[in-house]
Design a protein around this motif. Structure first.
Motif, PDB file in Angstrom:
ATOM      1  N   GLY A  63       1.669  28.290 -35.828  1.00  0.00           N
ATOM      2  CA  GLY A  63       1.770  28.809 -34.165  1.00  0.00           C
ATOM      3  C   GLY A  63       0.393  29.156 -33.586  1.00  0.00           C
ATOM      4  O   GLY A  63       0.548  29.341 -32.397  1.00  0.00           O
ATOM      5  N   LEU A  64      -0.545  28.550 -34.038  1.00  0.00           N
ATOM      6  CA  LEU A  64      -1.725  28.514 -33.442  1.00  0.00           C
ATOM      7  C   LEU A  64      -2.084  27.567 -32.229  1.00  0.00           C
ATOM      8  O   LEU A  64      -2.682  27.547 -31.419  1.00  0.00           O
ATOM      9  N   ALA A  65      -1.510  26.308 -32.449  1.00  0.00           N
ATOM     10  CA  ALA A  65      -1.655  25.173 -31.741  1.00  0.00           C
ATOM     11  C   ALA A  65      -0.697  25.200 -30.585  1.00  0.00           C
ATOM     12  O   ALA A  65       0.522  25.902 -30.559  1.00  0.00           O
ATOM     13  N   ASP A  66      -1.287  24.941 -29.347  1.00  0.00           N
ATOM     14  CA  ASP A  66      -0.384  25.092 -28.338  1.00  0.00           C
ATOM     15  C   ASP A  66      -0.155  23.579 -27.672  1.00  0.00           C
ATOM     16  O   ASP A  66      -0.986  23.401 -26.916  1.00  0.00           O
ATOM     17  N   ILE A  67       0.928  22.936 -28.162  1.00  0.00           N
ATOM     18  CA  ILE A  67       1.056  21.756 -27.975  1.00  0.00           C
ATOM     19  C   ILE A  67       1.472  21.423 -26.279  1.00  0.00           C
ATOM     20  O   ILE A  67       1.263  20.337 -25.685  1.00  0.00           O
ATOM     21  N   GLY A  68       1.496  22.561 -25.770  1.00  0.00           N
ATOM     22  CA  GLY A  68       1.743  22.579 -24.234  1.00  0.00           C
ATOM     23  C   GLY A  68       0.636  22.475 -23.321  1.00  0.00           C
ATOM     24  O   GLY A  68       0.808  22.837 -22.009  1.00  0.00           O
ATOM     25  N   ASN A  69      -0.671  22.359 -23.913  1.00  0.00           N
ATOM     26  CA  ASN A  69      -1.576  22.485 -22.817  1.00  0.00           C
ATOM     27  C   ASN A  69      -2.736  21.522 -23.584  1.00  0.00           C
ATOM     28  O   ASN A  69      -2.901  21.079 -24.782  1.00  0.00           O
ATOM     29  N   GLU A  70      -3.343  20.770 -22.786  1.00  0.00           N
ATOM     30  CA  GLU A  70      -4.292  19.734 -22.950  1.00  0.00           C
ATOM     31  C   GLU A  70      -5.429  19.645 -24.063  1.00  0.00           C
ATOM     32  O   GLU A  70      -5.618  18.746 -24.821  1.00  0.00           O
ATOM     33  N   PRO A  71      -6.001  20.893 -24.486  1.00  0.00           N
ATOM     34  CA  PRO A  71      -6.921  20.896 -25.414  1.00  0.00           C
ATOM     35  C   PRO A  71      -6.447  20.442 -26.538  1.00  0.00           C
ATOM     36  O   PRO A  71      -7.205  19.891 -27.609  1.00  0.00           O
ATOM     37  N   VAL A  72      -5.164  20.528 -27.030  1.00  0.00           N
ATOM     38  CA  VAL A  72      -4.617  20.439 -28.300  1.00  0.00           C
ATOM     39  C   VAL A  72      -4.764  18.916 -28.579  1.00  0.00           C
ATOM     40  O   VAL A  72      -4.498  18.433 -29.709  1.00  0.00           O
ATOM     41  N   PHE A  73      -4.400  17.910 -27.618  1.00  0.00           N
ATOM     42  CA  PHE A  73      -3.874  16.651 -27.716  1.00  0.00           C
ATOM     43  C   PHE A  73      -4.575  15.806 -28.598  1.00  0.00           C
ATOM     44  O   PHE A  73      -3.872  15.222 -29.706  1.00  0.00           O
ATOM     45  N   LEU A  74      -5.841  15.751 -28.733  1.00  0.00           N
ATOM     46  CA  LEU A  74      -6.675  14.894 -29.601  1.00  0.00           C
ATOM     47  C   LEU A  74      -6.729  15.572 -31.061  1.00  0.00           C
ATOM     48  O   LEU A  74      -6.927  14.736 -32.134  1.00  0.00           O
ATOM     49  N   THR A  75      -6.480  16.924 -31.300  1.00  0.00           N
ATOM     50  CA  THR A  75      -6.365  17.578 -32.737  1.00  0.00           C
ATOM     51  C   THR A  75      -5.248  16.655 -33.469  1.00  0.00           C
ATOM     52  O   THR A  75      -5.256  16.581 -34.614  1.00  0.00           O
ATOM     53  N   VAL A  76      -4.082  16.378 -32.729  1.00  0.00           N
ATOM     54  CA  VAL A  76      -3.057  15.505 -33.472  1.00  0.00           C
ATOM     55  C   VAL A  76      -3.664  14.358 -34.028  1.00  0.00           C
ATOM     56  O   VAL A  76      -3.210  14.023 -35.147  1.00  0.00           O
ATOM     57  N   TYR A  77      -4.549  13.749 -33.413  1.00  0.00           N
ATOM     58  CA  TYR A  77      -5.191  12.394 -34.003  1.00  0.00           C
ATOM     59  C   TYR A  77      -6.268  12.502 -34.859  1.00  0.00           C
ATOM     60  O   TYR A  77      -7.118  11.634 -35.508  1.00  0.00           O
ATOM     61  N   MET A  78      -6.722  13.891 -35.099  1.00  0.00           N
ATOM     62  CA  MET A  78      -8.117  13.997 -35.806  1.00  0.00           C
ATOM     63  C   MET A  78      -8.115  13.493 -37.158  1.00  0.00           C
ATOM     64  O   MET A  78      -9.241  13.140 -37.793  1.00  0.00           O
ATOM     65  N   PRO A  79      -7.019  13.560 -38.021  1.00  0.00           N
ATOM     66  CA  PRO A  79      -7.186  12.928 -39.578  1.00  0.00           C
ATOM     67  C   PRO A  79      -7.715  11.503 -39.377  1.00  0.00           C
ATOM     68  O   PRO A  79      -8.170  11.205 -40.763  1.00  0.00           O
ATOM     69  N   HIS A  80      -7.552  10.693 -38.409  1.00  0.00           N
ATOM     70  CA  HIS A  80      -8.157   9.641 -38.515  1.00  0.00           C
ATOM     71  C   HIS A  80      -9.654   9.579 -38.894  1.00  0.00           C
ATOM     72  O   HIS A  80     -10.299   8.749 -39.648  1.00  0.00           O
ATOM     73  N   TYR A  81     -10.247  10.598 -38.437  1.00  0.00           N
ATOM     74  CA  TYR A  81     -11.839  10.797 -38.646  1.00  0.00           C
ATOM     75  C   TYR A  81     -12.093  11.213 -39.989  1.00  0.00           C
ATOM     76  O   TYR A  81     -13.242  11.183 -40.583  1.00  0.00           O
TER      77      TYR A  81
END
Ligand SMILES: *[C@@H]1O[C@H](CO)[C@@H](O)[C@H](O)[C@H]1NC(C)=O
Ligand SMILES: *[C@@H]1O[C@H](CO)[C@@H](O)[C@H](O)[C@H]1NC(C)=O
Ligand SMILES: *[C@@H]1O[C@H](CO)[C@@H](O)[C@H](O)[C@H]1NC(C)=O
Ligand SMILES: *[C@@H]1O[C@H](CO)[C@@H](O)[C@H](O)[C@H]1NC(C)=O
Ligand SMILES: *[C@@H]1O[C@H](CO)[C@@H](O)[C@H](O)[C@H]1NC(C)=O
Ligand SMILES: *[C@@H]1O[C@H](CO)[C@@H](O)[C@H](O)[C@H]1NC(C)=O
Ligand SMILES: *[C@@H]1O[C@H](CO)[C@@H](O)[C@H](O)[C@H]1NC(C)=O
Ligand SMILES: *[C@@H]1O[C@H](CO)[C@@H](O)[C@H](O)[C@H]1NC(C)=O
Ligand SMILES: *[C@@H]1O[C@H](CO)[C@@H](O)[C@H](O)[C@H]1NC(C)=O
Ligand SMILES: *[C@@H]1O[C@H](CO)[C@@H](O)[C@H](O)[C@H]1NC(C)=O
Ligand SMILES: *[C@@H]1O[C@H](CO)[C@@H](O)[C@H](O)[C@H]1NC(C)=O
Ligand SMILES: *[C@@H]1O[C@H](CO)[C@@H](O)[C@H](O)[C@H]1NC(C)=O
Length: 805
Positions: free
Chosen positions: A630-648
């Motif tokens: 519940g910490l992630a706020d998928i409705g606001n922009e700063p979260v977006f890249l966190t979805v793809y961070m496992p790539h790193y």
């Protein structure tokens, strides 16, 4: 987003106009891609989209305005219609934007003009719930009293048709009235004038005027001008109204703020002799230059007196079809829900920014002029990068307009609306936009001016950094972070957000270093050093608890005073678990997002974050916890890249899995189908890059690869005429949204133009040079993209690769 949890979010009536309801179904046999565009997605629960008629990037945006959730004018929340107006923004938060000079049709109950209802509260009327028709370039709705309205637009004008034949006569009267109100949606009018030229017995009349209003999220004021032509019958009477009284003399008024800021209402009206056989036509032109220009915009773009409404609709549809044409998909088994989400999202990326070329009241220039950057904080991460692939010609004009604003105002904008400067939210975000355009080779841009503009942001503090540039630059240069409760006598702004500003300024400086290196300037080393400033606010021993229970994760960004002592902000503060923080509501050291979420905001050095947080395993656990607690706020922009961070962290399969947790469950084709404010087209673009399977890290020549939700997706680049295709091999509908959401969502191996492609990322050359990227997908994570050398670049381990200009 600049979200205000206001009243409007509470009035959520679950009314879905049936004409607009989209069911989850198998794919319909549709050949026109526009049939998959539903402008009403996001018209409830805070999506705040503009749902009416507009051309791509058009200034004229016609829709019905309501008294419920009206940030974008209309909402399907079942509230009342108060008028029809033609200036709007899309997806924004906070105050409703624009909606100037609404017009409103009615048949009054008696012969006496004073039986008509003039003020907003009195005239507001419900609409028939299943009468709403929203399509690209067209909007129609029928009021409960039977009066039907529909509308289409050109660039700076709109044509409305009001059809009274379905409405009952009122006490014998059949005389249709159209009133014009000198207001805007949030009643910010300072003063306004109206003049009515409509003689009794004539077949048409004109109402024109102007008004001074306040921007909905910015400083200063703006003047808007309108020119309304009404026709369709013989005029019975005309005049002006003030509060709830009207008269046929005088024919013009000037209206001010009113006593003690009590909001005066007033405007003009024209009444026709009824009954009339056809619709009343209302053609409205608008301008930010003059009333004459408003009239000439209308006359040029929608010639009369016999209007061709259908031709206007067709021109609009053709314009949209052309804009959507560079993108094509082979849907595979993707259902109507996903297809509708997808095409509606492509559509929404081109509603704003708005092309105001020729409508700039502040200077003359041969360069393009765009408005409605609302705000660049929202737009730089995915929306403008999406335009870079789907509409690079337009994106290049957008970048040129930013530079022209810099040349004439001395500063790049950070946020702008209705020709005014908007409030800055974090860093100098236009820097990121310019450098993203640079690394992606957009053409026709003066890069020396771009460099100068960004250096200006990096070196010079403006007096009012609440509207441009950066604050606290003396501390930034001396201490290498933005201090908590900074002492800054050089400029003024809301002295909060020390954590998020430090992080954003560091990324701005990284981008500046990229451009400097590319242009052969030796300043790049200086800015590269500043790009590491974020490390100065990392507190390695900071822990975080939720309801008194330790989350087990250590190391967070924390506020730091001028003297170097740590301050404290609960890492979960400003998360969805703890309550929202913005500029004025609950201002904090992180902007609109928690220290938990900002822990991942170092786009240029994610590998360093992985290291600081304890290595790959802990990093992945932390991301998991963040997204599932519940910490992630998928409705606001700063979260977006966190979805793809496992790539790193060498786990690209986990990115693909995570995004399938959010799409379609949080981004779908229902009317409340967006998780937050669309913010011009940011939510739209998150969905697009995710379903296309290439996610950008803007400012860098990087797209992170994941399986598309469709069998294949192609994008043709308008600058090179080359087509890039990304295709799943072994695609099944679970690759998209079916099954348990993960089967066949993992890349096993990849080929680019027939040659093995082992990297989990690819550069923009894929789009400019075209090619075929084939992804063999399977049920389990594989070795693909996991090797050290196959991970996307990060400054601390691959600076040379990132700055290879
Ligand atoms: C779709 O339309 C095409 C052309 O009208 C037709 O040939 C085809 O059979 C249709 N497919 C389905 C599934 O209805
Ligand atoms: C709509 O108007 C009715 C009166 O006709 C009023 O009771 C209601 O509160 C209005 N709804 C909204 C959302 O303002
Ligand atoms: C019709 O007119 C009469 C007399 O003016 C008035 O009392 C009555 O309320 C009106 N009815 C409506 C529906 O407006
Ligand atoms: C106006 O509405 C009537 C019925 O309400 C309908 O029959 C007619 O076609 C409409 N006219 C136009 C131009 O849409
Ligand atoms: C209208 O209001 C604006 C903004 O307050 C002000 O600058 C302007 O002088 C006013 N115009 C008139 C005619 O009073
Ligand atoms: C608005 O219109 C009035 C009446 O024509 C005119 O006197 C005034 O100068 C106009 N204001 C602006 C800012 O153009
Ligand atoms: C540093 O400044 C803060 C805030 O003024 C203060 O609370 C703290 O005690 C100071 N630390 C030292 C070591 O002086
Ligand atoms: C669609 O998205 C909205 C907004 O995120 C969400 O509340 C809703 O549950 C979703 N609906 C479905 C059927 O997934
Ligand atoms: C782009 O390529 C297509 C297909 O090869 C061709 O028909 C079209 O003329 C080209 N357009 C331009 C502007 O080069
Ligand atoms: C996925 O495909 C299977 C087999 O073709 C089918 O039974 C199922 O309904 C499909 N699911 C969706 C969501 O389309
Ligand atoms: C999802 O389904 C696939 C194929 O049926 C299966 O291999 C996989 O283990 C499932 N994953 C989960 C998390 O249930
Ligand atoms: C940009 O242009 C340069 C020089 O022509 C080329 O080497 C590079 O690959 C291009 N980059 C992209 C993203 O197209």
């Amino acid at each position: 987003m600049l979200r205000v949890y206001a009243l409007s979010l509470v009035i959520i009536a679950a009314v879905a106009p049936s004409a607009a309801a989209f069911k989850y179904s198998k794919r319909a046999n549709v050949t026109d891609v526009l049939d998959y565009v539903n402008p009403l997605i996001g018209s409830q629960k805070g999506g705040n989209v503009f749902a009416g008629a507009t051309l791509p990037y058009g200034m004229a945006k016609a829709v019905a305005d309501v008294d419920g959730e009206n940030t974008g004018g209309f909402s399907t929340d079942g509230s009342n219609i108060t008028g029809f107006s033609i200036l709007h923004d899309s997806g924004t938060g906070g105050n409703p934007s624009l909606g100037n000079f609404p017009i409103f049709p009615q048949i009054c109950s008696g012969d006496d003009i004073n039986t008509c209802k003039f003020p907003i509260g009195a005239r507001a009327a419900h609409y028939k719930k299943d009468s709403v028709v929203a399509k690209p370039g067209y909007f129609g709705v029928t009021l409960e009293n039977g009066i039907a309205a529909d509308m289409a637009v050109s660039e700076h004008a709109a044509l409305f048709r009001f059809n009274f034949s379905g409405s009952a006569a009122q006490n014998g009267s059949t005389d249709p009235l159209i009133l014009l109100d000198l207001t805007d949606l949030w009643q910010s009018r300072q003063n306004a004038s109206v003049t009515v030229e409509a003689a009794e017995g004539e077949e048409s009349g004109r109402i024109k005027g102007n008004g001074t209003f306040l921007p909905s999220f910015g400083a200063g004021s703006y003047v808007a001008y309108f020119c309304l032509d009404l026709s369709g019958g013989a005029i019975k009477e005309s005049g002006v109204w003030v509060n709830d009284r009207a008269g046929s003399e005088p024919k013009s008024i000037y209206i001010t703020r009113g006593f003690n800021l009590f909001y005066l209402q007033g405007g003009g009206f024209v009444r026709f002799k009824g009954p009339i056989s056809g619709p009343v036509s209302a053609r409205m032109g608008v301008s930010f230059i003059s009333t004459d220009q408003a009239c000439s915009n209308a006359e040029k773009e929608i010639p009369g007196p016999d209007y061709d409404f259908n031709a206007l609709i067709k021109t609009g549809k053709d314009a949209w079809r052309e804009k959507l044409a560079p993108v094509s998909i082979e849907p595979g088994n993707a259902d109507d829900n996903l297809l509708t989400s997808f095409w509606s999202a492509v559509y929404r990326t081109m509603i704003s920014p708005q092309d105001f070329t020729g409508e700039n009241p502040d200077w003359q220039s041969s360069e393009p002029y765009f408005d409605s950057f609302y705000c660049i904080w929202d737009m730089w991460r995915v929306q403008l990068p999406f335009l870079t692939i789907a509409d690079p010609v337009q994106q290049s004009r957008i970048v040129r307009s930013l530079l022209d604003i810099y040349k004439h105002r001395g500063w790049l904008p950070d946020c702008s609306m209705s020709t005014c400067k908007g409030w800055t939210q974090g860093g100098s975000d236009a820097d990121n936009v310019l450098v993203d355009a640079y690394v992606k080779n957009l053409t026709g841009i003066d890069w020396e001016i771009a460099y100068e503009a960004i250096v200006n942001d990096a070196e010079n503090e403006p007096l009012e950094w609440s509207i441009e540039g950066r604050g606290g630059l003396a501390s930034w240069k001396r201490l290498n972070y933005i201090p908590y409760l900074d002492f800054d006598p050089n400029g003024f702004g809301t002295n909060s957000r020390s954590i998020s500003r430090t992080l954003e300024y560091a990324y701005n400086d990284f981008n500046l270093a990229t451009l400097a290196k590319g242009l052969g300037k030796d300043t790049y080393t200086k800015y590269l050093a500043r790009a590491a400033n974020w490390q100065n606010i990392f507190k390695a021993d900071q822990t975080s608890t939720i309801n008194g229970v330790d989350t087990g994760f250590k190391g967070f960004f924390q506020p730091k005073y001028l003297n170097g002592t740590w301050g404290y902000q609960d890492p979960i503060a400003c998360s969805p678990l703890a309550g929202f923080c913005s500029l004025t509501s609950n201002p904090s050291e992180t902007f609109e997002s928690s220290a938990w979420e900002y822990m991942f905001f170092v786009p240029h050095d994610i590998r360093k974050i992985v290291e600081l947080l304890g290595g790959e395993e802990t990093f992945i656990k932390r991301l998991d916890f963040f997204h599932t607690s519940g910490l992630a706020d998928i409705g606001n922009e700063p979260v977006f890249l966190t979805v793809y961070m496992p790539h790193y962290a060498g786990r690209p399969g986990l990115s693909a899995k995570r995004v399938r947790d959010y799409i379609p469950s949080r981004f779908n084709a229902t009317l409340p189908g967006l998780p937050g404010n669309d913010d011009s087209g940011a939510m739209a673009s998150f969905l697009l890059f995710s379903t296309i399977g290439l996610f950008p890290n803007p400012g860098q020549n990087v797209y992170l690869i994941a399986p598309p939700f469709f069998e294949s997706v192609s994008v043709t680049n308008a600058l090179t005429n080359k087509t890039a295709t990304i295709r799943n091999v072994n695609y099944n509908n679970s690759t998209g949204t079916g099954g348990n959401g993960t089967s066949n969502a993992f890349i096993q191996s990849a080929k680019l133009n027939g040659e093995p492609w082992t990297k989990s990322w690819i550069g923009h050359e894929f789009f400019t040079e075209g090619g075929l990227l084939e992804l063999v997908v399977g049920n389990e994570e594989s070795e693909w993209g996991t090797k050290e050398e196959d991970r996307p670049p990060s400054m601390s381990v691959g600076e040379a690769e990132m700055l290879r200009w």
